[in-house]
Design a protein around this motif. Structure first.
Motif, mmCIF file in Angstrom:
data_model
loop_
_atom_site.group_PDB
_atom_site.id
_atom_site.type_symbol
_atom_site.label_atom_id
_atom_site.label_comp_id
_atom_site.label_asym_id
_atom_site.label_seq_id
_atom_site.Cartn_x
_atom_site.Cartn_y
_atom_site.Cartn_z
ATOM 1 N N MET A 1 12.574 23.045 -2.627
ATOM 2 C CA MET A 1 12.897 21.977 -3.575
ATOM 3 C C MET A 1 12.007 22.037 -4.813
ATOM 4 N N ARG A 2 12.634 21.720 -5.917
ATOM 5 C CA ARG A 2 11.938 21.742 -7.210
ATOM 6 C C ARG A 2 11.014 20.529 -7.288
ATOM 7 N N PRO A 3 9.802 20.682 -7.855
ATOM 8 C CA PRO A 3 8.943 19.501 -8.001
ATOM 9 C C PRO A 3 9.699 18.382 -8.719
ATOM 10 N N ILE A 4 9.504 17.161 -8.264
ATOM 11 C CA ILE A 4 10.266 16.041 -8.852
ATOM 12 C C ILE A 4 9.593 15.619 -10.160
ATOM 13 N N GLN A 5 10.400 15.506 -11.195
ATOM 14 C CA GLN A 5 9.884 15.108 -12.513
ATOM 15 C C GLN A 5 9.943 13.593 -12.652
ATOM 16 N N LEU A 6 8.926 13.031 -13.267
ATOM 17 C CA LEU A 6 8.911 11.576 -13.459
ATOM 18 C C LEU A 6 10.141 11.103 -14.242
ATOM 19 N N ASN B 1 0.819 -1.213 0.000
ATOM 20 C CA ASN B 1 0.000 0.000 0.000
ATOM 21 C C ASN B 1 0.858 1.270 0.000
ATOM 22 N N TYR B 2 2.157 1.095 0.215
ATOM 23 C CA TYR B 2 3.017 2.271 0.345
ATOM 24 C C TYR B 2 4.119 2.321 -0.711
ATOM 25 N N GLY B 3 4.931 1.255 -0.775
ATOM 26 C CA GLY B 3 6.033 1.273 -1.745
ATOM 27 C C GLY B 3 7.251 1.989 -1.176
ATOM 28 N N ILE B 4 8.372 1.795 -1.865
ATOM 29 C CA ILE B 4 9.652 2.255 -1.321
ATOM 30 C C ILE B 4 9.744 3.789 -1.250
ATOM 31 N N ILE B 5 9.055 4.484 -2.151
ATOM 32 C CA ILE B 5 9.176 5.956 -2.134
ATOM 33 C C ILE B 5 8.568 6.501 -0.839
ATOM 34 N N ARG B 6 7.390 5.959 -0.475
ATOM 35 C CA ARG B 6 6.772 6.417 0.781
ATOM 36 C C ARG B 6 7.463 5.817 2.000
ATOM 37 N N ASP B 7 7.953 4.583 1.848
ATOM 38 C CA ASP B 7 8.514 3.877 3.001
ATOM 39 C C ASP B 7 9.870 4.452 3.422
ATOM 40 N N ILE B 8 10.667 4.867 2.464
ATOM 41 C CA ILE B 8 12.041 5.282 2.786
ATOM 42 C C ILE B 8 12.373 6.698 2.294
ATOM 43 N N MET B 9 11.993 7.014 1.065
ATOM 44 C CA MET B 9 12.477 8.283 0.480
ATOM 45 C C MET B 9 11.793 9.508 1.065
ATOM 46 N N LEU C 1 4.387 13.363 -7.759
ATOM 47 C CA LEU C 1 5.139 12.268 -8.398
ATOM 48 C C LEU C 1 4.442 10.929 -8.174
ATOM 49 N N LEU C 2 4.059 10.672 -6.932
ATOM 50 C CA LEU C 2 3.412 9.390 -6.615
ATOM 51 C C LEU C 2 2.102 9.250 -7.390
ATOM 52 N N LYS C 3 1.385 10.354 -7.472
ATOM 53 C CA LYS C 3 0.113 10.337 -8.195
ATOM 54 C C LYS C 3 0.349 9.995 -9.666
ATOM 55 N N GLU C 4 1.364 10.627 -10.231
ATOM 56 C CA GLU C 4 1.659 10.394 -11.649
ATOM 57 C C GLU C 4 2.075 8.937 -11.883
ATOM 58 N N ILE C 5 2.923 8.418 -11.020
ATOM 59 C CA ILE C 5 3.371 7.019 -11.168
ATOM 60 C C ILE C 5 2.155 6.090 -11.106
ATOM 61 N N GLU C 6 1.270 6.387 -10.149
ATOM 62 C CA GLU C 6 0.128 5.489 -9.957
ATOM 63 C C GLU C 6 -0.911 5.650 -11.062
ATOM 64 N N GLU C 7 -1.160 6.881 -11.450
ATOM 65 C CA GLU C 7 -2.154 7.091 -12.518
ATOM 66 C C GLU C 7 -1.683 6.505 -13.842
ATOM 67 N N LYS C 8 -0.408 6.671 -14.124
ATOM 68 C CA LYS C 8 0.119 6.158 -15.403
ATOM 69 C C LYS C 8 0.408 4.665 -15.343
ATOM 70 N N LYS C 9 0.211 4.089 -14.155
ATOM 71 C CA LYS C 9 0.530 2.668 -13.939
ATOM 72 C C LYS C 9 1.930 2.341 -14.478
ATOM 73 N N THR D 1 9.741 -1.539 -5.245
ATOM 74 C CA THR D 1 10.563 -1.934 -4.094
ATOM 75 C C THR D 1 11.941 -1.286 -4.206
ATOM 76 N N PHE D 2 12.133 -0.562 -5.308
ATOM 77 C CA PHE D 2 13.387 0.166 -5.550
ATOM 78 C C PHE D 2 13.017 1.484 -6.210
ATOM 79 N N ALA D 3 13.718 2.539 -5.854
ATOM 80 C CA ALA D 3 13.549 3.797 -6.589
ATOM 81 C C ALA D 3 14.841 4.597 -6.525
ATOM 82 N N ALA D 4 15.084 5.316 -7.596
ATOM 83 C CA ALA D 4 16.204 6.263 -7.622
ATOM 84 C C ALA D 4 15.628 7.567 -8.157
ATOM 85 N N ALA D 5 16.103 8.671 -7.631
ATOM 86 C CA ALA D 5 15.540 9.957 -8.062
ATOM 87 C C ALA D 5 16.599 11.050 -7.994
#
Ligand code: NDP
Ligand SMILES: O=C1O[C@H](COP(=O)(O)O)[C@@H](O)[C@H](O)[C@H]1O
Length: 599
Positions: free
Chosen positions: A380-385, A337-345, A557-565, A420-424
């Motif tokens: 901070m600048r909005p994060i781009q996908l 329900n969360y993923g690595i971006i919410r869990d750690i980043m 960013l999270l919204k975009e990742i999820e909406e675009k699947k 389970t992995f993300a780099a940004a």
């Protein structure tokens, strides 16, 4: 509150924060010195003191302190003139106040702290909270009068709770004296109350038991919400209405996740604030309690050699790297329900980034530090996908052993796209950091477990030694590595002449390896944070505007990742993660420091 006194001290050594109700109400009653001057420094022994040593010392010091009872039952303690402790630790005399371990002159009106672990039957309580409380007890950091209650729905007797807790208690490797005895004593102070999280009646019953243990003393109460987030508000409502202290403070430690995005986080904050004031809420991010994260400000602000270099002028990029060599084992249901971006980043790595990049705070008081962190987050600048790579681990068989993929977990949907992995790549649009890439990388089921900060410096202009240094000039720039875990260390990669008659350079490390430098075991982050919460020290907890700013950065960013699947790039369990992370770094002219041969 001074970092020095914070990292070095325990209750009676700690200066109060300006936000302490005691100080704000009563500071005129006593001669309170600047807390920043209440520092201890080491003059002779090669081994610096740690938290635990000073807890013991703070007790020793009680005997030489005179105390005066003030209005609310708290005590102002006045230290005796300068003391030199026997191993060369000198304490500058100061006047300290402490309404936590308050003791009266007559001994009849003492205060007490009741700590209720809500969700005591759970994983975090067993793994971290009870062991941390025991460590504090062992080190003499808990006040004389304290009681610990476990609260959860599971039916358990006090004896069963004690049995459960005893299985996860350990003594520090370097301190085993009286360990079993101390454990017994500690367990006798632990009790259990079974109840629902949304039952006023059950919390009234808890309150009754707490009162019996408090025995008419001034009571301070700490509730640690170690439960799933969907029941935070129910538990807070019941605890605050039916089990708050009537004459002392009531504080609530809230575990992450603090929502899933800006909206849910704001709703959680709003609900919590129906029952609590902001200064009663201690939002925990346990990475802020880690020794080397705590040391970041010391490194920057107490060493002349770093702060002048701490800007775009000298720093090429900064990397925040978190890796785990195991998957979501057992926590897949939560994680999906969360993923690595919410869990750690969004929390751990962003908090470290904010501390790393903030301007010099006006003082070391909690509010001054948190004000500076918020400014960083809001710059901070909005994060781009396109500046983000996501991955998910898949099963792998090596050496006859099969490691499961993320979706092999029964609690995870087979078609889950959860990263389970993300780099940004992130950017701070302010004068200090304009154009400097701040890279984050976090992943589960990778080849190693580590957390580190890497600061890569710029090339030496007109370097006379370029031709002696090999072809990849990026590999010859200085790099400062702060290894948060494991094997805590700070090392600086420098270029050095290889001894001999020729002129060849290599990269060598100026290395501060904690295990070689300090003989003491490093306290667990939860110990520091629990002690801080007991003391009302908020510096290492997240203020609501910090949280808002952190979510504002990641929510789109999270919204975009999820909406675009967005489909994550698969990587084998135990590997170094998806190759996309290298392309992302290369796009910003960066090489991940942890992947170089001599990392
Ligand atoms: N475990 C970890 O390593 C970490 C956990 N956290 C956070 O800490 C908190 C606690 O984590 P953890 O101990 O792992 O959680 P658990 O899932 O183990 O839950 C803790 C306790 O809450 C009760 N509980 C569980 N699910 C429900 C439910 N659906 N409804 C009501 N009660 C429930 C159970 O107690 P009972 O049935 O007896 O009432 C359980 O023992 C969470 O917010 C988590 O996100 C944060 C960082 C790391
Ligand atoms: O908050 C969390 O942290 C742990 C990692 O903590 P550490 O102190 O062991 O490094 C992580 O495993 C978990 O997924 C996350 O929720």
């Amino acid at each position: 509150m001074s970092s020095f006194s914070s990292s070095l001290s325990c209750p009676t050594y700690r200066s109060r924060t300006s936000s302490s109700p005691f100080l704000s109400n009563h500071s005129s009653l006593i001669n309170v010195v600047d807390p920043r001057r209440s520092l201890s420094f080491h003059s002779a022994s090669p081994q610096g003191p740690n938290l635990s040593e000073l807890c013991v010392r703070s007790q020793q010091r009680k005997s030489v302190q005179s105390s005066a009872l003030v209005q609310d039952g708290s005590v102002a303690t006045k230290s005796s003139p300068a003391e030199e402790l026997k191993d060369g630790l000198v304490t500058i005399p100061t006047i300290k106040v402490d309404n936590v371990v308050a003791e009266s002159n007559g001994g009849g009106n003492q205060s007490t702290v009741s700590i209720t672990v809500v969700g005591a039957s759970g994983d975090l309580a067993k793994k971290k909270i009870f062991p941390a409380l025991f460590a504090l007890y062992y080190e003499g950091c808990l006040p004389e009068h304290f009681t610990i209650f476990g609260y959860a729905r599971s039916k358990m007797t006090d004896a069963e709770l004690r049995d459960m807790v005893s299985r996860t208690l350990t003594c520090r490797i370097d301190k085993r004296e009286n360990c079993n005895e101390k454990m017994e004593e500690f367990l006798k102070r632990c009790f259990y109350h079974s109840g629902q999280y949304d039952s006023q009646e059950h919390f009234v019953a808890l309150d009754k038991k707490l009162k019996e243990h408090e025995g008419g003393r001034l009571s301070n109460r700490l509730f640690y919400l170690s439960i799933p987030p969907n029941i935070f508000v129910d538990a807070v409502k019941c605890a605050s209405s039916s089990a708050s202290s009537v004459n002392g403070w009531t504080r609530v430690i809230v575990e992450k996740p603090f929502g899933r995005d800006s909206k849910t986080s704001a709703a959680l904050t709003k609900s919590l604030k129906q029952y609590l004031e902001e200064d009663q809420i201690f939002r925990i991010d346990h990475y802020l309690g880690k020794e080397l994260v705590e040391n970041l400000s010391v490194l920057r602000f107490s060493n002349l050699i770093f702060e002048p270099l701490w800007s775009r002028q000298y720093i090429r990029n900064v990397q925040f790297i978190f890796s785990e060599d195991f998957g979501t084992e057992g926590r897949g249901g939560y994680f999906d329900n969360y993923g690595i971006i919410r869990d750690i980043m969004q929390n751990h790595l962003l908090q470290i980034l904010a501390l790393f990049a903030m301007e010099t705070p006006v003082s070391l008081d909690a509010e001054d530090i948190r004000n500076e962190k918020v400014k960083v987050l809001r710059s901070m600048r909005p994060i781009q996908l396109e500046d983000v790579v996501i991955g998910q681990y898949k099963g792998q068989t090596t050496g006859g052993v099969t490691y499961p993929g993320y979706t092999d977990d029964k609690t995870v949907p087979k078609d889950s796209l959860t990263p389970t992995f993300a780099a940004a790549a992130l950017f701070i649009d302010n004068a200090r950091w304009d154009g400097v890439p701040f890279l984050m990388k976090a992943g589960k089921a990778l080849h190693t477990r580590s957390a580190e900060i890497r600061v890569q410096f710029r090339h030496v202009p007109g370097n006379l030694y370029n031709r002696n240094s090999g072809t990849d000039l990026d590999q010859t720039t200085n790099e400062l590595v702060i290894r948060v875990q494991p094997d805590e260390a700070i090392y600086l990669k420098i270029n050095n002449k290889v001894p001999g008659l020729g002129m060849r350079l290599d990269r060598s490390n100026l290395n501060l390896l904690y295990s070689a430098r300090y003989s003491k075991e490093i306290p667990d982050a939860y110990e520091r944070l629990l002690l801080d919460a007991i003391e009302g020290e908020r510096r290492l907890f997240i203020r609501s505007d910090e949280l808002d700013a952190a979510w504002a950065l990641f929510t789109p960013l999270l919204k975009e990742i999820e909406e675009k699947k967005t489909i994550p790039e698969f990587y084998p369990y135990g590997s170094r993660g998806p190759v996309g992370a290298h392309y992302l770094a290369a796009k910003h002219k960066v090489q991940w420091g942890d992947l170089s041969l001599e990392s």
